[in-house]
Design a protein around this motif. Structure first.
Motif, PDB file in Angstrom:
ATOM      1  N   GLU A 146      -5.081  24.777   7.711  1.00 37.98           N
ATOM      2  CA  GLU A 146      -5.521  23.872   6.642  1.00 37.98           C
ATOM      3  C   GLU A 146      -7.019  23.598   6.741  1.00 37.98           C
ATOM      4  O   GLU A 146      -7.726  23.580   5.731  1.00 37.98           O
ATOM      5  N   ILE A 147      -7.510  23.408   7.970  1.00 39.10           N
ATOM      6  CA  ILE A 147      -8.945  23.169   8.176  1.00 39.10           C
ATOM      7  C   ILE A 147      -9.742  24.403   7.776  1.00 39.10           C
ATOM      8  O   ILE A 147     -10.770  24.297   7.093  1.00 39.10           O
ATOM      9  N   LEU A 148      -9.276  25.590   8.193  1.00 41.39           N
ATOM     10  CA  LEU A 148      -9.961  26.830   7.821  1.00 41.39           C
ATOM     11  C   LEU A 148     -10.005  27.005   6.310  1.00 41.39           C
ATOM     12  O   LEU A 148     -11.040  27.392   5.752  1.00 41.39           O
ATOM     13  N   THR A 149      -8.893  26.716   5.631  1.00 43.12           N
ATOM     14  CA  THR A 149      -8.843  26.840   4.174  1.00 43.12           C
ATOM     15  C   THR A 149      -9.815  25.865   3.518  1.00 43.12           C
ATOM     16  O   THR A 149     -10.519  26.223   2.578  1.00 43.12           O
ATOM     17  N   ALA A 150      -9.879  24.634   4.045  1.00 41.83           N
ATOM     18  CA  ALA A 150     -10.804  23.642   3.495  1.00 41.83           C
ATOM     19  C   ALA A 150     -12.249  24.071   3.685  1.00 41.83           C
ATOM     20  O   ALA A 150     -13.079  23.918   2.781  1.00 41.83           O
ATOM     21  N   VAL A 151     -12.576  24.645   4.853  1.00 45.76           N
ATOM     22  CA  VAL A 151     -13.939  25.118   5.119  1.00 45.76           C
ATOM     23  C   VAL A 151     -14.294  26.253   4.177  1.00 45.76           C
ATOM     24  O   VAL A 151     -15.400  26.300   3.608  1.00 45.76           O
ATOM     25  N   GLN A 152     -13.361  27.195   3.968  1.00 41.69           N
ATOM     26  CA  GLN A 152     -13.620  28.312   3.061  1.00 41.69           C
ATOM     27  C   GLN A 152     -13.790  27.841   1.626  1.00 41.69           C
ATOM     28  O   GLN A 152     -14.658  28.340   0.900  1.00 41.69           O
ATOM     29  N   LYS A 155     -17.244  26.349   1.313  1.00 45.86           N
ATOM     30  CA  LYS A 155     -18.266  27.404   1.221  1.00 45.86           C
ATOM     31  C   LYS A 155     -18.265  28.034  -0.168  1.00 45.86           C
ATOM     32  O   LYS A 155     -19.321  28.278  -0.745  1.00 45.86           O
ATOM     33  N   ARG A 156     -17.071  28.287  -0.708  1.00 47.71           N
ATOM     34  CA  ARG A 156     -16.945  28.875  -2.041  1.00 47.71           C
ATOM     35  C   ARG A 156     -17.536  27.940  -3.090  1.00 47.71           C
ATOM     36  O   ARG A 156     -18.243  28.370  -4.010  1.00 47.71           O
ATOM     37  N   ARG A 157     -17.268  26.640  -2.945  1.00 45.56           N
ATOM     38  CA  ARG A 157     -17.786  25.662  -3.900  1.00 45.56           C
ATOM     39  C   ARG A 157     -19.314  25.600  -3.852  1.00 45.56           C
ATOM     40  O   ARG A 157     -19.979  25.547  -4.883  1.00 45.56           O
ATOM     41  N   LYS A 158     -19.873  25.658  -2.610  1.00 44.31           N
ATOM     42  CA  LYS A 158     -21.330  25.619  -2.473  1.00 44.31           C
ATOM     43  C   LYS A 158     -21.982  26.854  -3.067  1.00 44.31           C
ATOM     44  O   LYS A 158     -23.035  26.778  -3.697  1.00 44.31           O
ATOM     45  N   ARG A 159     -21.348  28.038  -2.868  1.00 45.41           N
ATOM     46  CA  ARG A 159     -21.895  29.267  -3.448  1.00 45.41           C
ATOM     47  C   ARG A 159     -21.883  29.203  -4.970  1.00 45.41           C
ATOM     48  O   ARG A 159     -22.838  29.601  -5.632  1.00 45.41           O
ATOM     49  N   LYS A 160     -20.777  28.688  -5.524  1.00 51.02           N
ATOM     50  CA  LYS A 160     -20.665  28.579  -6.976  1.00 51.02           C
ATOM     51  C   LYS A 160     -21.694  27.597  -7.519  1.00 51.02           C
ATOM     52  O   LYS A 160     -22.332  27.847  -8.543  1.00 51.02           O
ATOM     53  N   LEU A 161     -21.871  26.477  -6.820  1.00 48.64           N
ATOM     54  CA  LEU A 161     -22.847  25.474  -7.231  1.00 48.64           C
ATOM     55  C   LEU A 161     -24.265  26.037  -7.181  1.00 48.64           C
ATOM     56  O   LEU A 161     -25.061  25.818  -8.089  1.00 48.64           O
ATOM     57  N   LYS A 162     -24.546  26.807  -6.132  1.00 48.54           N
ATOM     58  CA  LYS A 162     -25.872  27.407  -5.989  1.00 48.54           C
ATOM     59  C   LYS A 162     -26.135  28.421  -7.095  1.00 48.54           C
ATOM     60  O   LYS A 162     -27.225  28.472  -7.664  1.00 48.54           O
ATOM     61  N   SER A 163     -25.123  29.229  -7.441  1.00 50.90           N
ATOM     62  CA  SER A 163     -25.316  30.231  -8.501  1.00 50.90           C
ATOM     63  C   SER A 163     -25.485  29.564  -9.863  1.00 50.90           C
ATOM     64  O   SER A 163     -26.277  30.019 -10.675  1.00 50.90           O
TER      65      SER A 163
END
Length: 195
Positions: A146-152, A155-163
């Motif tokens: 669950e922690i690994l999924t939350a971290v991923q 990261k996905r949300r930050k990449r999308k926000l950055k793009s």
């Protein structure tokens, strides 16, 4: 026949000078039947000079815990992904070029097992789970996943926000910044005058 609830003390009081360079020290833990937990860990020394096949390691563990190989299932805990990989003799590897799977002999030191010093092996007695339905995972593995999924996801949300921020700076998704047009000058020498 010993049950997997408690293991006999398996610590070998060997001085490090007697261990070969190919020896691996692993921790084995017995699965508690009917529960998602393990008993206390015991150290086992396995010399890879004997064999690097998973079946040989399973046979050694079988002799130590006094459970027949046909009733014993052994899996390695992958701490970085909170998963368990069952030790078996063959693993299917798919070739990208030929697009067909071929069965290759497994090696405990290579992928997907990658057995190293300090790794944990889980043991399960199939007499308590004849259909082999119980996987090796624990509640702490579930929390770790669950922690690994939350971290991923983060990261996905930050990449999308950055793009999306980069697209906003450029003025929209479909608009690319236009370059100023520059005329092209090509120099062609006049060979008729030079001769």
């Amino acid at each position: 026949l010993l049950s997997l609830i408690s293991l006999p003390p398996l610590n070998f009081p060997l001085p490090p000078s007697l261990l070969s360079a190919t020896a691996i020290v692993v921790h084995i833990q017995a699965r508690t039947p009917g529960r998602r937990s393990y008993g206390p860990a015991a150290e086992v020394i396995y010399d890879c000079n004997r064999s690097t096949k998973p079946a040989e390691l399973v046979k050694l563990v079988s002799r130590l815990v006094q459970i027949d190989v046909s009733h014993l299932r052994v899996a390695k805990h992958k701490l970085e992904s909170f998963e368990w990989i069952v030790l078996q003799e063959n693993y299917n590897k798919e070739s990208r070029k030929k697009k067909k799977s071929k069965s290759t002999a497994a090696n405990i030191k290579n992928s997907p097992i990658c057995l190293r010093d300090g790794d944990t092996l889980g043991l399960k007695n199939l007499q308590y789970d004849p259909e082999d339905a119980d996987d090796f995972s624990t509640e702490s593995d579930d929390r770790g996943k669950e922690i690994l999924t939350a971290v991923q996801e983060e990261k996905r949300r930050k990449r999308k926000l950055k793009s999306t921020d980069l697209l906003d700076e450029r003025g929209g998704a479909n608009q690319r910044p236009r370059r100023t047009e520059v005329g092209i000058k090509i120099f062609v020498p006049d060979y008729k005058r030079s001769s």
